[in-house]
Design a protein around this motif. Sequence first.
Motif, PDB file in Angstrom:
ATOM      1  N   ALA A 202       0.842  -1.201   0.000  1.00 28.14           N
ATOM      2  CA  ALA A 202       0.000   0.000   0.000  1.00 28.14           C
ATOM      3  C   ALA A 202       0.875   1.248   0.000  1.00 28.14           C
ATOM      4  O   ALA A 202       1.899   1.312   0.690  1.00 28.14           O
ATOM      5  CB  ALA A 202      -0.914   0.007   1.217  1.00 28.14           C
ATOM      6  N   TRP A 203       0.440   2.273  -0.767  1.00 25.64           N
ATOM      7  CA  TRP A 203       1.168   3.532  -0.819  1.00 25.64           C
ATOM      8  C   TRP A 203       0.748   4.418   0.345  1.00 25.64           C
ATOM      9  O   TRP A 203      -0.345   4.268   0.893  1.00 25.64           O
ATOM     10  CB  TRP A 203       0.930   4.229  -2.155  1.00 25.64           C
ATOM     11  N   PRO A 204       1.615   5.333   0.778  1.00 27.55           N
ATOM     12  CA  PRO A 204       1.361   6.098   2.001  1.00 27.55           C
ATOM     13  C   PRO A 204       0.155   7.025   1.924  1.00 27.55           C
ATOM     14  O   PRO A 204      -0.090   7.658   0.900  1.00 27.55           O
ATOM     15  CB  PRO A 204       2.652   6.907   2.199  1.00 27.55           C
ATOM     16  N   LYS A 205      -0.580   7.077   3.021  1.00 29.04           N
ATOM     17  CA  LYS A 205      -1.684   8.019   3.176  1.00 29.04           C
ATOM     18  C   LYS A 205      -1.608   8.624   4.575  1.00 29.04           C
ATOM     19  O   LYS A 205      -1.174   7.974   5.520  1.00 29.04           O
ATOM     20  CB  LYS A 205      -3.038   7.331   2.985  1.00 29.04           C
ATOM     21  N   GLY A 206      -2.050   9.879   4.677  1.00 30.21           N
ATOM     22  CA  GLY A 206      -2.016  10.551   5.968  1.00 30.21           C
ATOM     23  C   GLY A 206      -1.161  11.799   5.932  1.00 30.21           C
ATOM     24  O   GLY A 206      -0.445  12.056   4.954  1.00 30.21           O
ATOM     25  N   GLU A 207      -1.213  12.574   7.002  1.00 31.78           N
ATOM     26  CA  GLU A 207      -0.495  13.858   7.055  1.00 31.78           C
ATOM     27  C   GLU A 207       0.690  13.796   8.007  1.00 31.78           C
ATOM     28  O   GLU A 207       0.583  13.299   9.131  1.00 31.78           O
ATOM     29  CB  GLU A 207      -1.442  14.976   7.497  1.00 31.78           C
ATOM     30  N   LEU A 208       1.798  14.321   7.522  1.00 28.54           N
ATOM     31  CA  LEU A 208       3.006  14.500   8.328  1.00 28.54           C
ATOM     32  C   LEU A 208       3.311  15.980   8.319  1.00 28.54           C
ATOM     33  O   LEU A 208       3.503  16.572   7.252  1.00 28.54           O
ATOM     34  CB  LEU A 208       4.159  13.700   7.717  1.00 28.54           C
ATOM     35  N   ILE A 209       3.324  16.607   9.502  1.00 30.58           N
ATOM     36  CA  ILE A 209       3.578  18.050   9.555  1.00 30.58           C
ATOM     37  C   ILE A 209       4.921  18.336  10.206  1.00 30.58           C
ATOM     38  O   ILE A 209       5.360  17.612  11.107  1.00 30.58           O
ATOM     39  CB  ILE A 209       2.443  18.820  10.267  1.00 30.58           C
ATOM     40  N   PHE A 210       5.558  19.386   9.709  1.00 29.75           N
ATOM     41  CA  PHE A 210       6.863  19.811  10.216  1.00 29.75           C
ATOM     42  C   PHE A 210       6.694  21.180  10.861  1.00 29.75           C
ATOM     43  O   PHE A 210       6.130  22.097  10.252  1.00 29.75           O
ATOM     44  CB  PHE A 210       7.869  19.881   9.066  1.00 29.75           C
ATOM     45  N   LYS A 252      -2.427  13.692  12.916  1.00 30.88           N
ATOM     46  CA  LYS A 252      -1.249  14.063  12.136  1.00 30.88           C
ATOM     47  C   LYS A 252       0.014  13.676  12.883  1.00 30.88           C
ATOM     48  O   LYS A 252       0.110  13.882  14.097  1.00 30.88           O
ATOM     49  CB  LYS A 252      -1.230  15.578  11.876  1.00 30.88           C
ATOM     50  N   LEU A 253       0.974  13.122  12.151  1.00 30.09           N
ATOM     51  CA  LEU A 253       2.300  12.922  12.711  1.00 30.09           C
ATOM     52  C   LEU A 253       3.016  14.267  12.754  1.00 30.09           C
ATOM     53  O   LEU A 253       2.872  15.080  11.841  1.00 30.09           O
ATOM     54  CB  LEU A 253       3.120  11.975  11.832  1.00 30.09           C
ATOM     55  N   VAL A 254       3.780  14.499  13.805  1.00 29.79           N
ATOM     56  CA  VAL A 254       4.486  15.784  13.966  1.00 29.79           C
ATOM     57  C   VAL A 254       5.987  15.553  14.004  1.00 29.79           C
ATOM     58  O   VAL A 254       6.476  14.683  14.733  1.00 29.79           O
ATOM     59  CB  VAL A 254       4.035  16.496  15.261  1.00 29.79           C
ATOM     60  N   SER A 255       6.709  16.348  13.211  1.00 26.25           N
ATOM     61  CA  SER A 255       8.166  16.280  13.190  1.00 26.25           C
ATOM     62  C   SER A 255       8.746  17.670  13.354  1.00 26.25           C
ATOM     63  O   SER A 255       8.131  18.662  12.958  1.00 26.25           O
ATOM     64  CB  SER A 255       8.642  15.676  11.864  1.00 26.25           C
ATOM     65  N   GLU A 257      11.606  18.230  11.919  1.00 26.28           N
ATOM     66  CA  GLU A 257      12.502  18.153  10.771  1.00 26.28           C
ATOM     67  C   GLU A 257      13.693  17.229  11.032  1.00 26.28           C
ATOM     68  O   GLU A 257      14.406  16.852  10.103  1.00 26.28           O
ATOM     69  CB  GLU A 257      12.928  19.567  10.338  1.00 26.28           C
ATOM     70  N   LYS A 258      13.834  16.753  12.278  1.00 28.88           N
ATOM     71  CA  LYS A 258      14.884  15.776  12.593  1.00 28.88           C
ATOM     72  C   LYS A 258      14.301  14.455  13.064  1.00 28.88           C
ATOM     73  O   LYS A 258      14.766  13.385  12.680  1.00 28.88           O
ATOM     74  CB  LYS A 258      15.829  16.335  13.653  1.00 28.88           C
ATOM     75  N   THR A 259      13.285  14.529  13.929  1.00 26.44           N
ATOM     76  CA  THR A 259      12.677  13.321  14.485  1.00 26.44           C
ATOM     77  C   THR A 259      11.158  13.439  14.469  1.00 26.44           C
ATOM     78  O   THR A 259      10.610  14.530  14.284  1.00 26.44           O
ATOM     79  CB  THR A 259      13.129  13.086  15.937  1.00 26.44           C
ATOM     80  N   ILE A 260      10.475  12.311  14.698  1.00 29.48           N
ATOM     81  CA  ILE A 260       9.032  12.317  14.863  1.00 29.48           C
ATOM     82  C   ILE A 260       8.747  12.519  16.352  1.00 29.48           C
ATOM     83  O   ILE A 260       9.184  11.729  17.194  1.00 29.48           O
ATOM     84  CB  ILE A 260       8.396  11.000  14.377  1.00 29.48           C
ATOM     85  N   ILE A 261       8.030  13.586  16.670  1.00 30.12           N
ATOM     86  CA  ILE A 261       7.786  13.961  18.071  1.00 30.12           C
ATOM     87  C   ILE A 261       6.579  13.222  18.643  1.00 30.12           C
ATOM     88  O   ILE A 261       6.600  12.762  19.788  1.00 30.12           O
ATOM     89  CB  ILE A 261       7.559  15.483  18.196  1.00 30.12           C
ATOM     90  N   GLY A 262       5.509  13.127  17.854  1.00 32.76           N
ATOM     91  CA  GLY A 262       4.301  12.502  18.368  1.00 32.76           C
ATOM     92  C   GLY A 262       3.148  12.672  17.395  1.00 32.76           C
ATOM     93  O   GLY A 262       3.350  12.892  16.190  1.00 32.76           O
TER      94      GLY A 262
END
Length: 477
Positions: A202-210, A252-255, A257-262
């Motif tokens: 499966a291809w990625p779905k969802g939001e990743l915010i920086f 939403k995943l939160v980063s 810009e270096k790591t995933i925070i939560g």
Amino acid sequence: MYDVCSFTHRCIVETIEGLRDGLTQFSGLSRTAVIFSIKPDDPIQIYDPQRLLTGHEPKFKELYIDNDDWRKKINISYDKKKFSNLIVEKNLELAGLISYGGRSSSVVYQMWFTEHHPDMCSIGPTERWLEQAVWRFSHDIANEEDLYTGISGSFLREYATHAVRDYLVDEMNALIGWDTQVRIYPILEAVLKISRTPEEGAWPKGELIFVEKRSLPMMEFMTKFPEAEQPMLENVGHIRKLLQSVENSDRKLVSDEKTIIGIIKGEKPDFSITADFKGRYGFLKLNDNIVCSFTDGSFKSTTRKANLVQVEEALLESSMEPVKASTLFKIVTSLVHNAATQRHGCSIVIDLNEKPIFISGHSLEQPLDLENHEYLELTKSLSKVDGALHLGGDLKLHGFACLLDGHYIPGEDRARGARFNSALRFTAEHDNIIVIVVSSDDHVSIMIDGIALNTSCLWKSSLFYNKPLLLEKWVTI
């Protein structure tokens, strides 16, 4: 007769070809042109090998021939050895064009142009691309032939990621100041890597915010990862797995810009860069504004929505009542976008005859009222069946899996396949018919009277336009 030297000609040609090729990859088939004057007393010249600027002659005559305002603004002393003191000349705001220029000691005036495609998410990255052309040309002219490297064209061909980055940096500095620590290149690299990383097919779905680190304490997290266990952004496989936790939700995943925070739910901070993954493609946003899309490991300017303006115009110009024409357009748009998103090919026949014509295929005991949401959703599913949908001006579905046939006509394109050419033939033999063809790669073609209205043409450079011309002469051609 004034003529440019062979070195200037070479710089112009190589720069404009690299710019054109790069923008074509980013935005679809694109043309480029430039208006320039090297020395303060040189006449203004134009290089427009594919006639991008045709139709704007009166405006250019007004701006550059009928008055000298453009020349009077030159407040930089000419010095062909310098190029870094660039003064920006912004977009001329001409219909259908994006432009950007500048003045420097080595080139006293230059303005670069390309097409403003109607399906662009934002013109910002393209403006940065044109700005880079300004810098490269100034630099090359300052270096002169002995030091000319010839890399400007190659540099501009591969500028897509840099153009997106430069635009984001400019906007970020304007929004939150120059002291931000957010680095854009690692973000863009991670987004592209994640976009082409499937998980169990499966291809990625969802939001990743920086976000900026300083905004983290003000954010309400559903959950945070311990600092020592925060996944590194460069660990693409891990991030791809984590995206499953926010798929098909408002989480939403939160980063930083270096790591995933939560993970958060609800409002984002005042500043954020969002990668909205939607399967095989996605969108990059600055706050809530879409900057560009991404697919197949590269950034694109397109909104990925079919440009159906010709269909809308045809419906509004027909004998249909304006309200019904508008409703039918919305129905057609919904069907086209669904097929493009699902990446299955389909054809849609819009029959504007008072009594719908007969088309061989699956007929219906009673036509389906497409203003009814359930019937519209059913029609979207029926569009997956081989053959065309048959829509009437009465806003109803009259058939599906319809076979479109006809005799050979000039203008067929064997490279486009049977669906395209059958639709082309069909419209050539029937009046008051529009056919929309959506290919499996989400390309959309619109046919009326045996003509594909929105098929891109390949522009060839005219021999007459293969070198810069005096603008004064060009406007009279």
